[in-house]
Design an enzyme around this catalytic site. Sequence first.
Site, mmCIF file in Angstrom:
data_model
loop_
_atom_site.group_PDB
_atom_site.id
_atom_site.type_symbol
_atom_site.label_atom_id
_atom_site.label_comp_id
_atom_site.label_asym_id
_atom_site.label_seq_id
_atom_site.Cartn_x
_atom_site.Cartn_y
_atom_site.Cartn_z
ATOM 1 N N GLU A 119 -5.741 -4.325 10.741
ATOM 2 C CA GLU A 119 -4.511 -3.708 10.961
ATOM 3 C C GLU A 119 -4.975 -2.667 11.594
ATOM 4 O O GLU A 119 -5.281 -1.698 11.611
ATOM 5 C CB GLU A 119 -4.509 -3.142 9.197
ATOM 6 N N GLY A 130 2.671 2.206 10.988
ATOM 7 C CA GLY A 130 3.616 3.119 10.773
ATOM 8 C C GLY A 130 3.995 3.560 12.382
ATOM 9 O O GLY A 130 5.141 4.204 11.937
ATOM 10 N N SER A 164 2.994 -2.237 10.309
ATOM 11 C CA SER A 164 4.454 -2.079 10.423
ATOM 12 C C SER A 164 5.044 -3.830 9.986
ATOM 13 O O SER A 164 6.332 -4.356 10.423
ATOM 14 C CB SER A 164 5.024 -2.045 12.042
ATOM 15 N N GLU A 187 -6.816 5.277 8.061
ATOM 16 C CA GLU A 187 -6.236 6.424 7.557
ATOM 17 C C GLU A 187 -7.429 7.356 7.218
ATOM 18 O O GLU A 187 -7.808 8.499 7.224
ATOM 19 C CB GLU A 187 -4.918 6.766 7.006
ATOM 20 N N ASN A 191 1.017 -1.432 0.235
ATOM 21 C CA ASN A 191 -0.413 -0.364 0.427
ATOM 22 C C ASN A 191 0.846 1.209 -0.456
ATOM 23 O O ASN A 191 1.644 1.876 1.155
ATOM 24 C CB ASN A 191 -0.570 -0.385 1.536
ATOM 25 N N TRP A 192 0.957 1.502 -1.057
ATOM 26 C CA TRP A 192 2.110 3.342 -0.981
ATOM 27 C C TRP A 192 1.461 4.057 -0.877
ATOM 28 O O TRP A 192 2.137 5.438 -1.132
ATOM 29 C CB TRP A 192 2.336 3.520 -2.633
ATOM 30 N N LYS A 193 0.079 4.265 -0.266
ATOM 31 C CA LYS A 193 -0.567 5.930 0.463
ATOM 32 C C LYS A 193 -0.082 7.036 -0.804
ATOM 33 O O LYS A 193 0.032 6.538 -2.008
ATOM 34 C CB LYS A 193 -0.285 5.275 1.844
ATOM 35 N N HIS A 215 -9.692 1.344 4.714
ATOM 36 C CA HIS A 215 -8.030 1.537 5.523
ATOM 37 C C HIS A 215 -8.399 2.996 6.490
ATOM 38 O O HIS A 215 -9.146 3.618 6.319
ATOM 39 C CB HIS A 215 -6.500 2.206 4.291
ATOM 40 N N GLY A 230 2.834 -1.203 4.185
ATOM 41 C CA GLY A 230 2.583 0.113 3.703
ATOM 42 C C GLY A 230 4.494 0.357 3.854
ATOM 43 O O GLY A 230 4.855 0.816 3.063
ATOM 44 N N GLY A 231 5.158 0.700 4.730
ATOM 45 C CA GLY A 231 5.908 1.718 4.538
ATOM 46 C C GLY A 231 7.310 0.568 3.950
ATOM 47 O O GLY A 231 8.230 1.399 3.222
#
Length: 252
Positions: free
Chosen positions: A164, A170, A209, A95, A10-12, A93, A230-231
């Site tokens: 999640e 993150g 994470s 966010e 997930n590149w956000k 998500h 993600g990251g």
Amino acid sequence: MSNRPYIVGNWKMHGTRAMLAEARAIDRAAERLIKVEVAVAPPFTLIHATRKEAELIGIGAQDCHPAEGGAHTGDISAAMAKDAGASFTIVGHSERRADHGESNTLVKQKAEAAIEAGMGVIVCVGETLDDREAGKAEATVGRQLKGSLPEGEGVAEQVTVAYEPVWAIGTGKTPTPEDIVAMHKHIRAKLVEVYGEDGAAIRILYGGSVKPENAAEILSGKEVGGALVGGASLTAESFLGIIIAAAGDGEE
Ligand code: PGA
């Protein structure tokens, strides 16, 4: 449902065309790592270009609007994302739930719109730290699932769930492997409640994470069908570390 682990990046809100080199490298590696199903969800602006760069991996969107089209300035419908090259979309998500006040009802509408448009969906759920500390993690996730999962004939086949925990996204913190397994078991029971037998085949991903260093342990958990990353999905190097861990090469 495939039994292969499903690893989704997930590149956000990251990435300009400079990121396409990462997509290309991930795609090349995926050709060798056939034991794993790999996908990335770039921002809308890169879906088309990523689809062209990467032939093998899945490409998804990170969200869609529940309507087919209309006067919704700045929004993107599922059909548009599909037309650009996405075969699935993430919905709900945390966010988006936090930044855009998305309710379970809206998430469900989005999921149903995406399936109607011919796409798969990854429905995200997860508790906050307050929920977990108050012993309410399972109740929160159960409520989110009940409210967010799409309904309708045959929809279960298009559904993947991502667990999640909000506090793990993150932050470098993860639940214990036992807590992940316990929550996935709870989610499985809910999926069977909602979809009957079809719910037994839905893939449940863990997200929050996930890194090359912890991926093997997390992915070895019962009912952990893959990861939403993600990251660590932003460079081919770290994402491939997770994909290799999922392939289990060198183990056994
Ligand atoms: P993270 O994000 O891997 O950076 O924690 C996961 C996600 O939000 O999907």
